[in-house]
Design a protein around this motif. Sequence first.
Motif, PDB file in Angstrom:
ATOM      1  N   CYS A  41      -0.491   4.285  -8.507  1.00 58.99           N
ATOM      2  CA  CYS A  41      -1.011   3.064  -7.878  1.00 58.99           C
ATOM      3  C   CYS A  41      -1.940   2.267  -8.782  1.00 58.99           C
ATOM      4  O   CYS A  41      -1.924   1.039  -8.736  1.00 58.99           O
ATOM      5  CB  CYS A  41      -1.685   3.405  -6.556  1.00 58.99           C
ATOM      6  N   ASP A  42      -2.726   2.930  -9.606  1.00 59.21           N
ATOM      7  CA  ASP A  42      -3.570   2.198 -10.558  1.00 59.21           C
ATOM      8  C   ASP A  42      -2.690   1.421 -11.542  1.00 59.21           C
ATOM      9  O   ASP A  42      -2.959   0.259 -11.840  1.00 59.21           O
ATOM     10  CB  ASP A  42      -4.505   3.140 -11.308  1.00 59.21           C
ATOM     11  N   ALA A  43      -1.641   2.062 -12.018  1.00 60.81           N
ATOM     12  CA  ALA A  43      -0.732   1.398 -12.962  1.00 60.81           C
ATOM     13  C   ALA A  43       0.032   0.252 -12.298  1.00 60.81           C
ATOM     14  O   ALA A  43       0.317  -0.760 -12.930  1.00 60.81           O
ATOM     15  CB  ALA A  43       0.250   2.411 -13.549  1.00 60.81           C
ATOM     16  N   ALA A  44       0.351   0.424 -11.010  1.00 57.66           N
ATOM     17  CA  ALA A  44       1.123  -0.590 -10.283  1.00 57.66           C
ATOM     18  C   ALA A  44       0.235  -1.654  -9.642  1.00 57.66           C
ATOM     19  O   ALA A  44       0.730  -2.685  -9.189  1.00 57.66           O
ATOM     20  CB  ALA A  44       1.980   0.090  -9.211  1.00 57.66           C
ATOM     21  N   GLY A  45      -1.054  -1.383  -9.567  1.00 54.55           N
ATOM     22  CA  GLY A  45      -1.979  -2.358  -8.997  1.00 54.55           C
ATOM     23  C   GLY A  45      -1.918  -2.471  -7.488  1.00 54.55           C
ATOM     24  O   GLY A  45      -1.990  -3.576  -6.948  1.00 54.55           O
ATOM     25  N   VAL A  46      -1.783  -1.331  -6.813  1.00 57.04           N
ATOM     26  CA  VAL A  46      -1.750  -1.343  -5.347  1.00 57.04           C
ATOM     27  C   VAL A  46      -2.730  -0.320  -4.774  1.00 57.04           C
ATOM     28  O   VAL A  46      -2.989   0.718  -5.386  1.00 57.04           O
ATOM     29  CB  VAL A  46      -0.334  -1.044  -4.791  1.00 57.04           C
ATOM     30  N   PRO A  47      -3.263  -0.612  -3.589  1.00 53.86           N
ATOM     31  CA  PRO A  47      -4.106   0.372  -2.922  1.00 53.86           C
ATOM     32  C   PRO A  47      -3.247   1.527  -2.413  1.00 53.86           C
ATOM     33  O   PRO A  47      -2.015   1.426  -2.382  1.00 53.86           O
ATOM     34  CB  PRO A  47      -4.726  -0.413  -1.760  1.00 53.86           C
ATOM     35  N   TYR A  48      -3.918   2.599  -1.998  1.00 53.31           N
ATOM     36  CA  TYR A  48      -3.150   3.768  -1.573  1.00 53.31           C
ATOM     37  C   TYR A  48      -3.907   4.603  -0.555  1.00 53.31           C
ATOM     38  O   TYR A  48      -5.123   4.540  -0.454  1.00 53.31           O
ATOM     39  CB  TYR A  48      -2.784   4.630  -2.779  1.00 53.31           C
ATOM     40  N   ILE A  49      -3.122   5.393   0.149  1.00 57.32           N
ATOM     41  CA  ILE A  49      -3.619   6.443   1.031  1.00 57.32           C
ATOM     42  C   ILE A  49      -3.010   7.734   0.498  1.00 57.32           C
ATOM     43  O   ILE A  49      -1.790   7.833   0.377  1.00 57.32           O
ATOM     44  CB  ILE A  49      -3.176   6.220   2.503  1.00 57.32           C
ATOM     45  N   CYS A 106       0.851  -1.179   0.000  1.00 56.46           N
ATOM     46  CA  CYS A 106       0.000   0.000   0.000  1.00 56.46           C
ATOM     47  C   CYS A 106       0.895   1.240   0.000  1.00 56.46           C
ATOM     48  O   CYS A 106       1.824   1.334   0.792  1.00 56.46           O
ATOM     49  CB  CYS A 106      -0.911   0.009   1.225  1.00 56.46           C
ATOM     50  N   ALA A 107       0.606   2.169  -0.894  1.00 57.70           N
ATOM     51  CA  ALA A 107       1.325   3.444  -0.915  1.00 57.70           C
ATOM     52  C   ALA A 107       0.724   4.364   0.135  1.00 57.70           C
ATOM     53  O   ALA A 107      -0.492   4.387   0.330  1.00 57.70           O
ATOM     54  CB  ALA A 107       1.227   4.083  -2.284  1.00 57.70           C
ATOM     55  N   VAL A 108       1.586   5.121   0.805  1.00 59.84           N
ATOM     56  CA  VAL A 108       1.154   6.128   1.777  1.00 59.84           C
ATOM     57  C   VAL A 108       1.861   7.418   1.378  1.00 59.84           C
ATOM     58  O   VAL A 108       3.075   7.533   1.515  1.00 59.84           O
ATOM     59  CB  VAL A 108       1.520   5.723   3.223  1.00 59.84           C
ATOM     60  N   SER A 109       1.081   8.360   0.862  1.00 55.99           N
ATOM     61  CA  SER A 109       1.664   9.573   0.283  1.00 55.99           C
ATOM     62  C   SER A 109       0.953  10.825   0.784  1.00 55.99           C
ATOM     63  O   SER A 109      -0.259  10.815   0.993  1.00 55.99           O
ATOM     64  CB  SER A 109       1.550   9.503  -1.243  1.00 55.99           C
ATOM     65  N   ASN A 110       1.714  11.892   0.929  1.00 54.30           N
ATOM     66  CA  ASN A 110       1.124  13.196   1.252  1.00 54.30           C
ATOM     67  C   ASN A 110       0.594  13.893  -0.001  1.00 54.30           C
ATOM     68  O   ASN A 110      -0.050  14.927   0.099  1.00 54.30           O
ATOM     69  CB  ASN A 110       2.152  14.101   1.946  1.00 54.30           C
ATOM     70  N   ASN A 111       0.858  13.336  -1.166  1.00 53.95           N
ATOM     71  CA  ASN A 111       0.392  13.942  -2.403  1.00 53.95           C
ATOM     72  C   ASN A 111      -1.121  13.865  -2.522  1.00 53.95           C
ATOM     73  O   ASN A 111      -1.780  13.065  -1.851  1.00 53.95           O
ATOM     74  CB  ASN A 111       1.023  13.237  -3.613  1.00 53.95           C
ATOM     75  N   LYS A 112      -1.632  14.666  -3.451  1.00 56.43           N
ATOM     76  CA  LYS A 112      -3.073  14.652  -3.733  1.00 56.43           C
ATOM     77  C   LYS A 112      -3.422  13.391  -4.527  1.00 56.43           C
ATOM     78  O   LYS A 112      -2.570  12.772  -5.156  1.00 56.43           O
ATOM     79  CB  LYS A 112      -3.448  15.905  -4.512  1.00 56.43           C
ATOM     80  N   GLU A 113      -4.712  13.069  -4.527  1.00 51.95           N
ATOM     81  CA  GLU A 113      -5.137  11.809  -5.121  1.00 51.95           C
ATOM     82  C   GLU A 113      -4.771  11.624  -6.592  1.00 51.95           C
ATOM     83  O   GLU A 113      -4.344  10.524  -6.965  1.00 51.95           O
ATOM     84  CB  GLU A 113      -6.636  11.581  -4.924  1.00 51.95           C
ATOM     85  N   PRO A 114      -4.889  12.626  -7.475  1.00 53.04           N
ATOM     86  CA  PRO A 114      -4.570  12.349  -8.881  1.00 53.04           C
ATOM     87  C   PRO A 114      -3.158  11.791  -9.087  1.00 53.04           C
ATOM     88  O   PRO A 114      -2.973  10.846  -9.854  1.00 53.04           O
ATOM     89  CB  PRO A 114      -4.746  13.701  -9.566  1.00 53.04           C
ATOM     90  N   ARG A 115      -2.169  12.342  -8.379  1.00 55.79           N
ATOM     91  CA  ARG A 115      -0.786  11.868  -8.525  1.00 55.79           C
ATOM     92  C   ARG A 115      -0.657  10.434  -7.981  1.00 55.79           C
ATOM     93  O   ARG A 115      -0.068   9.548  -8.596  1.00 55.79           O
ATOM     94  CB  ARG A 115       0.166  12.813  -7.784  1.00 55.79           C
TER      95      ARG A 115
END
Length: 177
Positions: free
Chosen positions: A81-89, A67-76
């Motif tokens: 994550c969609d391309a890599a196939g992982v969920p994200y925060i 799972c990615a955990v990022s301070n970035n906004k959702e579009p980035r």
Amino acid sequence: MADIKQILYPKAYVSSIYEYDFDLAYRNGKRLVLFDIDNTMVPHGAPADEKSKAFISSLKEKGWKLCAVSNNKEPRVKMFCDAAGVPYIFSAGKPGARGYLDGAEKTGTAPEEAIFFGDQIFTDIIGANNAGIESVLVRPIDKSTDEIQIVLKRILEKPIIKAYFKEKGLAIEDYII
């Protein structure tokens, strides 16, 4: 009061997330890879490339949750994550603990089974430590792509990284400070 090193220092350092011994970590009970995206997996703002996608796929095949955990906004974050196939925060609020804990919850994994990989002390490492999640500092992939606020944070984190490397007997040259 907690020792300041417990807050500021990572549990470990690797020059690249791609070089970490995930097999050993799995044998030691870790099951979740939480990670920052920019300058941890790919250069800042870059899409998921073939290397990162193959890496993520190989970890999944070995039984890891990610799972990615990022301070970035959702579009980035969504783009990667969609391309890599992982969920994200996204908008995780690092160095607060919530984003990390949400990532563990989203994957159905206990925080003590997680490892977090990031390239910044003041967001990534402090946040993972605040959440009680094992933190691993990685060398930034390409600091020339850093935004100004990150450049300024890197100046402030230099003495902490130098002290950590000295204490651990690591060659500071490996970090490219």
